[in-house]
Design an enzyme around this catalytic site. Structure first.
Site, mmCIF file in Angstrom:
data_model
loop_
_atom_site.group_PDB
_atom_site.id
_atom_site.type_symbol
_atom_site.label_atom_id
_atom_site.label_comp_id
_atom_site.label_asym_id
_atom_site.label_seq_id
_atom_site.Cartn_x
_atom_site.Cartn_y
_atom_site.Cartn_z
ATOM 1 C CD GLU A 259 0.762 -2.444 -2.988
ATOM 2 O OE1 GLU A 259 1.586 -1.555 -3.274
ATOM 3 O OE2 GLU A 259 1.099 -3.530 -2.469
ATOM 4 C CB THR A 303 6.121 -1.602 -2.386
ATOM 5 O OG1 THR A 303 4.950 -2.317 -2.047
ATOM 6 C CG2 THR A 303 5.756 -0.314 -3.081
ATOM 7 C CG HIS A 420 -0.849 -2.827 0.922
ATOM 8 N ND1 HIS A 420 -0.770 -3.636 2.026
ATOM 9 C CD2 HIS A 420 0.426 -2.505 0.606
ATOM 10 C CE1 HIS A 420 0.491 -3.784 2.362
ATOM 11 N NE2 HIS A 420 1.251 -3.119 1.519
ATOM 12 C CG ASP A 480 3.530 -3.543 -6.069
ATOM 13 O OD1 ASP A 480 2.583 -4.349 -6.189
ATOM 14 O OD2 ASP A 480 3.766 -2.911 -5.013
ATOM 15 C CG HIS A 481 4.499 -6.823 -4.496
ATOM 16 N ND1 HIS A 481 3.417 -7.163 -3.717
ATOM 17 C CD2 HIS A 481 4.806 -5.548 -4.163
ATOM 18 C CE1 HIS A 481 3.115 -6.156 -2.927
ATOM 19 N NE2 HIS A 481 3.926 -5.144 -3.178
HETATM 20 MN MN MN Z 1 3.323 -3.077 -3.047
#
Ligand code: MN
Length: 708
Positions: A259, A303, A420, A480-481
């Site tokens: 994440e 996500t 996150h 993911d980013h």
């Molecule tokens: Mn994410």
């Protein structure tokens, strides 16, 4: 004064205003007690507080056009009742799904609506009776004649004026919303936004229009629409590298979704401590294929865009996210189904958030996932969770008891959540890592959660090794980013030796790098400098698993192929080549090696090249977006592939199902549990998570330290 108020309420307009007042107060109470709208600045609070008013006035005013008094009052009350029902239905839905009721659920079209009933009753609370107070009040006021029906007909011009006044109020609301959140309705990625700015009824209508539009667009498509896209994918096919093709055949594939994980975290040190020591060891291992020019390519779906690319080989949508907007109804040819049909893989997702978040529980069926272990399969007591679900150490360690039951080979995806935003790790979950002290608190906290995730993964890998799964698994990790926004990254950049005062668009683009690692025992690895991104992952993995991808509509190319396309396109139109970084919307081009901006006026040849690349980038998105928008895969089934029938998938009673499969297979069961002589391997999982019973001393000590 009171008399005046009473006599006003006894006019039709006065009664209308009373109802507007009641629904307004009630909605605002619901906003602050039942919903979490994520209101940040005072201006957002203000917009949320006023947003129920305009719509209610317009709706109730329609009853003023009815001449006769009684039918007019009844109509107004009926509208009032409808708004109340809509509100209460959303309260119940929100308690279960932390989201608002999609139009398709309301009409019963979506599969989500099945199986609602009983669970909906379960989320009702005694305090909900308070939401009936207004009805009690109205009944009392009418029965003791404090409220009376005004028998006089209502002037038509005044009715028009009332509707217009409501509409004007609503428009003002829209304008304020637009100023705080430009393109609110054009770029919806979180439905909460529409509710927080424009209210529940507007959201419902908006969602209905969107659904109708999307259905209408799809209904115009026909079978031949896919032909140009088939040709495109065929023309851009990159054939697999024979050195790697099939080296992971029939191995378990374990995907770790990191994440919000920036590439710069790897090998980074703060106060002389490595932020992610375990991932560093993986990254630098010669049994890991690592990439240092790998970029996230997500748009507003973040996500979900990352998941969409990984599973389908197609991009996320230009606006919104594929899961919520297309994935519940579109036909897909995705990783779990391909691996299952081609090589007999069992598939599962492990995720510490609720299954309905982003409609995962519906979309995963369309992708062909056999199992989905969401929050309900874990101990989600409050101390175990953060905003986006179960903490990683707990999710990963509790997953072992399900993982060991999967028939091998399996394709298992673990979606982590602790790293996150807002990165609020409790003190007792920190192992003494001393984070940075930049002026930006978010940045400082980000390193702490990243460090926690790293430690969680180390525990997970230790278990894989202990249990033996490690020896026949290929483990794939990807960020993911981005986790830090462009206004935060310069603070992290300053720790990495970037000049914070000369921060450029080039630096921002560099910050979009995320890790991509393929780790497998015996793999000939190393750090590759090839350029690529998330869209290329699926094809790469399928080739490693020995699956021919030629007939699938995937727009990325195998990173290991000599023919891999190294232009990395981004959803905002920017792109990066091995030499240049092109910031399209600002017409800027940078040289990757030095970060210097290039004056294109002095270099017409490069200018031509860039415009050619730009066409290629556009074409790629066009193919992907068209397939998704028109649901074109329903018209095309690759040779050897059987379309997925989502009704054959269920995420209920999964444990019983796993047990039954194991028992039915008897000696031929390939699960880790069976291979371990029908004994559980969970005791091999060692975690220092202080939330767990065995580690309670640690947490208690920490509490007492905090209290001193
Ligand atoms: Mn994410």
């Amino acid at each position: 004064m009171l008399y005046k108020l009473k006599s006003m309420m006894n006019t039709r307009l006065g009664f209308l205003l009373l109802l507007v007042f009641l629904i307004w107060i009630k909605t605002v109470i619901v906003y602050y007690t039942d919903f979490s709208l994520g209101l940040t600045d005072p201006f957002q609070h203000f917009i949320a507080i006023i947003n129920p008013i305009g719509f209610a006035i317009v709706l109730f005013s329609l009853s003023l056009f009815i001449n006769k008094a009684k039918p007019s009052y009844i109509t107004m009350l009926a509208f009032y009742l409808i708004l109340n029902l809509l509100l209460y239905a959303n309260i119940l839905y929100f308690r279960e799904f932390t989201n608002f009721i999609p139009f398709t659920t309301m009409t019963g079209v979506s599969t989500v609506s099945k199986g609602l009933g009983a669970s909906t009753l379960a989320v009702m609370e005694p305090r909900d009776l308070l939401y009936l107070l207004d009805f009690v009040l109205l009944v009392i006021l009418f029965s003791i004649k404090q409220l009376r029906i005004d028998p006089r007909p209502f002037n038509k011009l005044n009715a028009v004026a009332t509707t217009l006044a409501g509409a004007a109020f609503f428009s003002l609301n829209m304008m304020l919303a637009e100023s705080n959140r430009p393109q609110l309705l054009g770029h919806t990625f979180d439905q909460t936004y529409v509710v927080k700015y424009l209210g529940i009824p507007t959201f419902t209508i908006y969602d209905a229009i969107q659904t109708a539009h999307s259905d209408q667009v799809k209904s115009t498509a026909n079978g031949t629409d896919i032909d140009p896209d088939l040709k495109y994918v065929h023309d851009h096919y990159a054939k697999p590298n024979p050195k790697y093709f099939g080296i992971a055949k029939k191995k378990n594939i374990i995907i770790i979704h990191l994440e919000s994980f920036h590439q710069f975290l790897l090998n980074m040190k703060i106060n002389d401590q490595e932020v992610t020591p375990f991932l560093n060891s993986l990254y630098n291992s010669n049994e890991t294929l690592s990439y240092d020019n790998f970029y996230n390519q997500v748009g507003s779906g973040k996500t979900i865009d990352a998941e969409t690319m990984l599973e389908t080989g197609l991009f996320g949508l230009p606006t919104g996210n594929y899961f919520n907007h297309q994935g519940t109804t579109n036909t897909a040819q995705a990783a779990p189904a391909i691996l299952n049909q081609d090589q007999g893989y069992t598939s599962a997702v492990f995720h510490g958030n609720v299954g309905s978040f982003y409609s995962r529980d519906t979309v995963y069926k369309n992708l062909g996932y056999d199992y989905f272990f969401d929050q309900q399969y874990f101990d989600a007591a409050e101390k175990n969770t953060m905003t986006f679900g179960l903490k990683d150490k707990l999710m990963l360690s509790e997953s072992a008891k399900y993982l060991e039951q999967l028939q091998q080979p399996f394709y298992a995806k673990f979606i982590t959540v602790t790293n996150h935003y807002s990165f609020d790790l409790p003190d007792y979950d920190s192992d003494g890592f001393v984070t940075s002290d930049t002026p930006n608190q978010t940045v400082n906290k980000y390193f702490e959660t990243a460090h926690y995730l790293d430690s969680a993964l180390e525990e997970f890998f230790n278990y894989l090794k202990q249990s033996g799964l490690y020896n026949n698994s290929m483990i794939v990790l990807y960020g993911d980013h981005y986790g830090l926004t462009p206004d935060q990254t310069p603070y992290a950049g300053s720790l990495l030796g970037y000049d914070q005062n000369n921060w450029s668009d080039f630096d921002d683009a560099q910050m979009q790098k995320v890790p991509f690692m393929i780790h497998m025992k015996g793999l000939k690895g190393g750090i590759s400098h090839k350029y690529g991104g998330e869209i290329d992952v699926l094809t790469t993995l399928l080739h490693l698993a020995g699956i021919n991808t030629q007939n699938y509509l995937q727009v990325g190319t195998d990173l290991l192929s000599d023919q891999h396309n190294q232009i990395v396109p981004f959803r905002n139109g920017n792109f990066i080549t091995p030499k240049y970084t092109v910031i399209k919307n600002k017409d800027k081009v940078y040289l990757n090696k030095t970060g210097e901006e290039i004056d294109l006026a002095l270099n017409p040849e490069l200018k031509n090249k860039i415009s050619k690349w730009n066409q290629q980038v556009k074409a790629k998105f066009k193919v992907s977006d068209k397939i998704n928008r028109l649901n074109l895969l329903r018209f095309y089934t690759p040779a050897g592939f059987k379309p997925v029938d989502p009704s054959q998938y269920s995420y209920q009673n999964q444990i019983e199902r796993l047990d039954k499969i194991r028992n039915d297979l008897g000696n031929s069961s390939t699960s880790l549990y069976s291979k371990n002589d029908d004994k559980s391997t969970t005791s091999m999982y060692k975690t220092d998570a202080p939330e767990l019973k065995d580690n309670r001393d640690a947490i208690d000590n920490l509490h007492s330290v905090e209290n001193q």
